[in-house]
Write a protein that holds these residues in place. Sequence first.
Motif, PDB file in Angstrom:
ATOM      1  N   CYS A   6       0.877  -1.051  -0.071  1.00  0.00           N
ATOM      2  CA  CYS A   6      -0.282   0.103  -0.086  1.00  0.00           C
ATOM      3  C   CYS A   6       0.232   1.231  -0.004  1.00  0.00           C
ATOM      4  O   CYS A   6       2.294   1.174   0.268  1.00  0.00           O
ATOM      5  CB  CYS A   6      -0.826   0.004   1.375  1.00  0.00           C
ATOM      6  N   GLY A   7       0.431   2.453  -0.255  1.00  0.00           N
ATOM      7  CA  GLY A   7       1.343   3.754  -0.439  1.00  0.00           C
ATOM      8  C   GLY A   7      -0.255   5.146  -0.651  1.00  0.00           C
ATOM      9  O   GLY A   7      -1.499   4.918  -1.054  1.00  0.00           O
ATOM     10  N   GLU A   8       0.956   6.170  -0.362  1.00  0.00           N
ATOM     11  CA  GLU A   8      -0.017   6.882  -1.337  1.00  0.00           C
ATOM     12  C   GLU A   8       0.074   7.439  -2.528  1.00  0.00           C
ATOM     13  O   GLU A   8       1.054   7.445  -3.036  1.00  0.00           O
ATOM     14  CB  GLU A   8       1.132   8.169  -0.557  1.00  0.00           C
ATOM     15  N   LEU A   9      -1.525   7.519  -3.163  1.00  0.00           N
ATOM     16  CA  LEU A   9      -1.881   7.645  -4.264  1.00  0.00           C
ATOM     17  C   LEU A   9      -0.690   9.104  -5.111  1.00  0.00           C
ATOM     18  O   LEU A   9      -0.507   8.752  -5.869  1.00  0.00           O
ATOM     19  CB  LEU A   9      -3.550   7.525  -4.100  1.00  0.00           C
ATOM     20  N   VAL A  10      -1.120  10.177  -4.430  1.00  0.00           N
ATOM     21  CA  VAL A  10      -0.709  11.268  -4.498  1.00  0.00           C
ATOM     22  C   VAL A  10       0.698  11.472  -5.387  1.00  0.00           C
ATOM     23  O   VAL A  10       1.600  12.087  -6.337  1.00  0.00           O
ATOM     24  CB  VAL A  10      -0.950  12.352  -4.442  1.00  0.00           C
ATOM     25  N   THR A  11       1.785  10.957  -4.151  1.00  0.00           N
ATOM     26  CA  THR A  11       3.020  10.887  -4.308  1.00  0.00           C
ATOM     27  C   THR A  11       3.687   9.512  -4.745  1.00  0.00           C
ATOM     28  O   THR A  11       4.690   9.383  -5.164  1.00  0.00           O
ATOM     29  CB  THR A  11       3.532  10.999  -3.296  1.00  0.00           C
ATOM     30  N   GLY A  12       3.304   8.032  -4.906  1.00  0.00           N
ATOM     31  CA  GLY A  12       2.590   6.908  -5.088  1.00  0.00           C
ATOM     32  C   GLY A  12       4.106   5.793  -4.589  1.00  0.00           C
ATOM     33  O   GLY A  12       4.630   4.886  -4.077  1.00  0.00           O
ATOM     34  N   ARG A  13       4.502   7.120  -2.840  1.00  0.00           N
ATOM     35  CA  ARG A  13       5.458   6.857  -1.772  1.00  0.00           C
ATOM     36  C   ARG A  13       5.148   5.450  -1.256  1.00  0.00           C
ATOM     37  O   ARG A  13       3.896   5.366  -0.809  1.00  0.00           O
ATOM     38  CB  ARG A  13       5.660   7.448  -1.251  1.00  0.00           C
ATOM     39  N   VAL A  14       6.025   4.332  -0.923  1.00  0.00           N
ATOM     40  CA  VAL A  14       5.258   3.060  -1.088  1.00  0.00           C
ATOM     41  C   VAL A  14       5.268   3.143   1.134  1.00  0.00           C
ATOM     42  O   VAL A  14       5.996   3.410   1.477  1.00  0.00           O
ATOM     43  CB  VAL A  14       6.710   1.787  -1.196  1.00  0.00           C
ATOM     44  N   LEU A  15       3.948   2.462   1.420  1.00  0.00           N
ATOM     45  CA  LEU A  15       3.899   2.923   3.179  1.00  0.00           C
ATOM     46  C   LEU A  15       4.264   1.815   3.609  1.00  0.00           C
ATOM     47  O   LEU A  15       5.059   1.431   4.240  1.00  0.00           O
ATOM     48  CB  LEU A  15       2.867   3.196   3.171  1.00  0.00           C
ATOM     49  N   ALA A  16       3.803   0.561   3.255  1.00  0.00           N
ATOM     50  CA  ALA A  16       4.132  -1.012   3.695  1.00  0.00           C
ATOM     51  C   ALA A  16       3.967  -2.178   2.868  1.00  0.00           C
ATOM     52  O   ALA A  16       2.537  -2.005   1.890  1.00  0.00           O
ATOM     53  CB  ALA A  16       3.095  -0.988   4.788  1.00  0.00           C
ATOM     54  N   THR A  17       3.901  -3.237   3.746  1.00  0.00           N
ATOM     55  CA  THR A  17       3.721  -4.172   3.024  1.00  0.00           C
ATOM     56  C   THR A  17       2.259  -4.999   3.442  1.00  0.00           C
ATOM     57  O   THR A  17       2.100  -4.502   5.043  1.00  0.00           O
ATOM     58  CB  THR A  17       4.364  -5.712   2.688  1.00  0.00           C
ATOM     59  N   VAL A  18       1.198  -4.479   2.916  1.00  0.00           N
ATOM     60  CA  VAL A  18      -0.265  -4.798   3.595  1.00  0.00           C
ATOM     61  C   VAL A  18       0.270  -6.801   4.528  1.00  0.00           C
ATOM     62  O   VAL A  18      -0.248  -7.181   3.236  1.00  0.00           O
ATOM     63  CB  VAL A  18      -1.465  -5.035   2.820  1.00  0.00           C
TER      64      VAL A  18
END
Length: 375
Positions: A6-18
């Motif tokens: 999962c991640g932030e849509l606007v920046t594309g930054r990956v946040l974590a493995t779900v």
Amino acid sequence: MIRIVCGELVTGRVLATVPTTDTGGGWSTVLNDAGSVDAVVPLRAREVRARRELLGYLEPTRCYLAAVTEDDVVLEAGPIWKHGFDDNTGELKVGAAGLMSLFDHRLVVKVLAAGERAQTTTLSWSGLSLGTIAKRLVQTAMSHTGGTLPIVLPDDEPGTAARNYPGYELGVVGERVRQLVEVEGGPDVALQPRLVDGGTRLEWVMRTGTSADPLLHQDGDDWAWDRGAARGSLTKLSVDVDATGVAQRTWAIGSGMETALMLGTAYDPTPLAAGYPLLEATGSFTSVIEQPTLDAHAAALADTARRPWQTWSLTVRADASPKLGTYRPGDWARVHVPDTHEYLRPGRYRSRVLSLSGDLSASVSVKLAPTMEHR
């Protein structure tokens, strides 16, 4: 085999493995449309309860889900649209769709200057290919305040196409792009996700067919699957046949009303002599006012109604050749059917990959584009 991130849509930054249940995830990718990514998160599991930040990483519309192979190939990715919590199991189902789905929530309107009214403006493009007009639609949608997305746009291609989009229509970007795809000679359009910056960020590459080659497909040879191979990657071949559209006489309905209604028709009596019953079908072309044009539509209907259509669904191993992540919707595939097959005639059949889908295991479902049944 497949992980969900999962991640932030606007920046594309990956946040974590779900974190998911053992079978709690699925994905699909579809030619010229948005696929899907789903994750089932066991919220009552101890290791999940300790991650208080996780729900914030799964916020609808602000965040995305992506299905990623062990080789870091992104199969599909896009905004989260749905949550479904089951109080019996404590599981949260998170549903996302491919990025193309976002453009069903963006309108075809120019960036307005101070005092300008949308209903008096028009977006007009000419001297371009249809693929570049599709690019302009996406580009304009991203130019509005808050509209930025991590999309890599293709180069312009000159052409002879022209389109006008009045602001008063408030057209939907996704619908207008699909209309470009669906015209004769229209280009395929895809938003292909990929990991960049060492796997810390996601971006989407917009791919469009060209005027010379409107279909998106692989370079090189067809992908090959062999139903007769004892240890091959193709483990199952299912066939669906649909004869509901078969007709020997077709009618094209043109302009006019009642006794002034224009009609075109085409007729092939050959199947009747072989014992088939007469079947008829109609098509509506109310803007047509020329009889030869209407007759041509009737003939085209007859061509597509001559025999039943069949759709092949393959079940293949993700870790065998061709390996998952190397083939995509739109690619050409060739399937070998042995002479021992119970239903199909033996031979090598060629078709395009229409969609891919799977769960988190090593099994992938490949649907091939419908083809006319061979007799």
